[in-house]
Write an enzyme that holds these catalytic residues in place. Structure first.
Site, short mmCIF file in Angstrom:
data_model
loop_
_atom_site.label_atom_id
_atom_site.label_comp_id
_atom_site.label_asym_id
_atom_site.label_seq_id
_atom_site.Cartn_x
_atom_site.Cartn_y
_atom_site.Cartn_z
N GLU A 17 36.01 29.89 31.35
CA GLU A 17 35.48 30.36 32.62
C GLU A 17 34.02 29.93 32.75
O GLU A 17 33.25 30.00 31.79
CB GLU A 17 35.56 31.88 32.70
CG GLU A 17 34.97 32.46 33.99
CD GLU A 17 35.02 33.97 34.02
OE1 GLU A 17 36.12 34.51 34.29
OE2 GLU A 17 33.98 34.62 33.76
N TYR A 49 33.81 33.79 41.66
CA TYR A 49 33.52 33.79 43.10
C TYR A 49 32.11 34.28 43.34
O TYR A 49 31.72 35.36 42.89
CB TYR A 49 34.52 34.68 43.82
CG TYR A 49 34.43 34.66 45.33
CD1 TYR A 49 34.76 33.51 46.03
CD2 TYR A 49 34.03 35.79 46.04
CE1 TYR A 49 34.69 33.48 47.41
CE2 TYR A 49 33.97 35.77 47.42
CZ TYR A 49 34.29 34.61 48.11
OH TYR A 49 34.22 34.59 49.48
N ALA A 51 28.67 35.16 45.93
CA ALA A 51 28.46 35.88 47.18
C ALA A 51 27.48 35.20 48.12
O ALA A 51 27.35 35.58 49.27
CB ALA A 51 27.94 37.29 46.87
N ARG A 106 40.73 41.94 43.47
CA ARG A 106 40.19 42.90 44.42
C ARG A 106 38.67 42.92 44.35
O ARG A 106 37.98 42.91 45.36
CB ARG A 106 40.72 44.31 44.13
CG ARG A 106 40.34 45.33 45.20
CD ARG A 106 40.39 46.75 44.69
NE ARG A 106 39.39 46.99 43.66
CZ ARG A 106 39.21 48.16 43.05
NH1 ARG A 106 40.01 49.16 43.34
NH2 ARG A 106 38.27 48.30 42.14
N GLY A 107 38.14 42.93 43.14
CA GLY A 107 36.69 43.00 42.93
C GLY A 107 36.26 44.40 42.55
O GLY A 107 36.94 45.39 42.81
N TYR A 144 44.51 44.59 32.57
CA TYR A 144 43.66 45.30 31.62
C TYR A 144 44.48 45.80 30.43
O TYR A 144 45.24 46.76 30.56
CB TYR A 144 43.00 46.51 32.30
CG TYR A 144 41.92 46.17 33.29
CD1 TYR A 144 40.57 46.37 32.98
CD2 TYR A 144 42.22 45.63 34.53
CE1 TYR A 144 39.57 46.06 33.89
CE2 TYR A 144 41.23 45.30 35.45
CZ TYR A 144 39.91 45.52 35.11
OH TYR A 144 38.93 45.20 36.01
N LYS A 271 27.96 28.74 28.41
CA LYS A 271 27.28 28.28 27.19
C LYS A 271 28.13 27.21 26.50
O LYS A 271 29.02 27.53 25.70
CB LYS A 271 27.02 29.45 26.26
CG LYS A 271 26.04 30.48 26.83
CD LYS A 271 25.71 31.56 25.85
CE LYS A 271 24.67 32.51 26.41
NZ LYS A 271 24.30 33.57 25.46
#
Length: 288
Positions: A17, A49, A51, A106-107, A144, A271
């Site tokens: 990621e 994502y 903003a 969803r966030g 989760y 990194k």
């Protein structure tokens, strides 16, 4: 290429990621990070994502950089604080740029946030359905292993996850965890529940003591005693903590692969050196 096709074979996949910058002035540095990680030849790379900036907060720009390196991109898309019109614009932007894979989220709920009217989203299921309506996308979701912080219990959490998968998810990626036993229990419960899409295990190398509090806040995860001892012994020595965190993450991945978990996603926090050291420790493990 669609990630669902990448996950179909029995080979070990390792992905990373990255996150976009908050300011356009820093985008070249992020592009450099992408190019360095891409040299490790990951199975795909996800980009979170943003903003600010363009509609997708520089997510599209970084996804295009990933594509230019010959790596499949997975673009995150969060919906909680966006209107449905805004989200459809971003989905169309992804489509116009040839981005085939979206991680539908969803966030997190901001402090003091009040769920708005029907022009907005309440659940990731709604987002998954709109993405599928707007094009031929491969759609992933989050899960989760230690239960979503907002769920009352594991039973409720798995029920919500099953509903989300049934909306059209092609795969799910876990939040970070530091105890593989927790993941194995979660994987078994998913199978019992009939959640039969591929599960990608999310691993976070803890390379500094400052990451620890934030990691717990983000995922609600717990640290096993073995890892607590590492923190106690090396947390005050930055280089030692970095080395120990990388080794711990690599050992987690080796154990996961040995126990039949073929798909690994590494939260490398932009990194490249950390990503490279982990891959060196896995060179023969993942080259089957």
């Amino acid at each position: 290429m669609k990630i669902s096709d990448i996950l179909k074979n029995n080979k070990v996949t390792v992905s990373f990621e990255v996150f976009p910058p908050k300011e356009w002035a820093k985008i070249d540095n992020t592009r450099k990070v992408v190019r360095e990680i891409a040299k490790l030849k990951p199975s795909f790379m996800s980009v979170t994502y943003g903003a600010a900036g363009t509609k997708s907060g520089f997510t599209t720009e970084i996804a295009n950089e990933i594509k230019s390196c010959g790596i499949t991109p997975l673009s995150h898309l969060t919906c909680l604080t966006s209107t449905k019109d805004k989200v459809t614009q971003v989905i169309d932007e992804f489509k116009e740029n040839g981005i085939e894979n979206i991680l539908a989220l969803r966030g997190d709920i901001p402090n003091g946030f009040v769920f708005p009217d029907k022009r907005h989203f309440s659940h990731a299921c709604e987002l998954v359905e709109i993405i599928k309506e707007r094009g031929d996308f491969c759609v992933g979701g989050a899960c989760y292993p230690e239960t979503h912080p907002e769920s009352k219990n594991r039973v409720e959490d798995l029920q919500y996850l099953k509903e989300k998968v049934d909306c059209g998810l092609d795969f799910i990626t876990t939040q970070m965890f530091f105890d593989n036993g927790v993941f194995y229990d979660f994987r078994e419960m998913c199978a019992i529940k009939g959640i039969n899409v591929p599960i990608i295990a999310g691993i976070m190398p803890i390379t500094s003591a400052s990451f620890i509090k934030r990691s717990v806040e983000l995922s609600g995860c717990r640290f096993p005693e073995k890892f607590k001892k590492i923190i106690e012994r090396f947390g005050g020595r930055p280089e030692a903590m970095k080395q120990a965190g990388i080794i711990y993450a690599a050992e987690q991945i080796i154990d996961l692969v040995a126990n039949g978990q073929n798909h690994i996603h590494i939260y490398a926090m932009n990194k490249p050196d950390v990503a490279s050291l982990i891959m060196k420790g896995l060179s023969d493990i993942i080259d089957e």
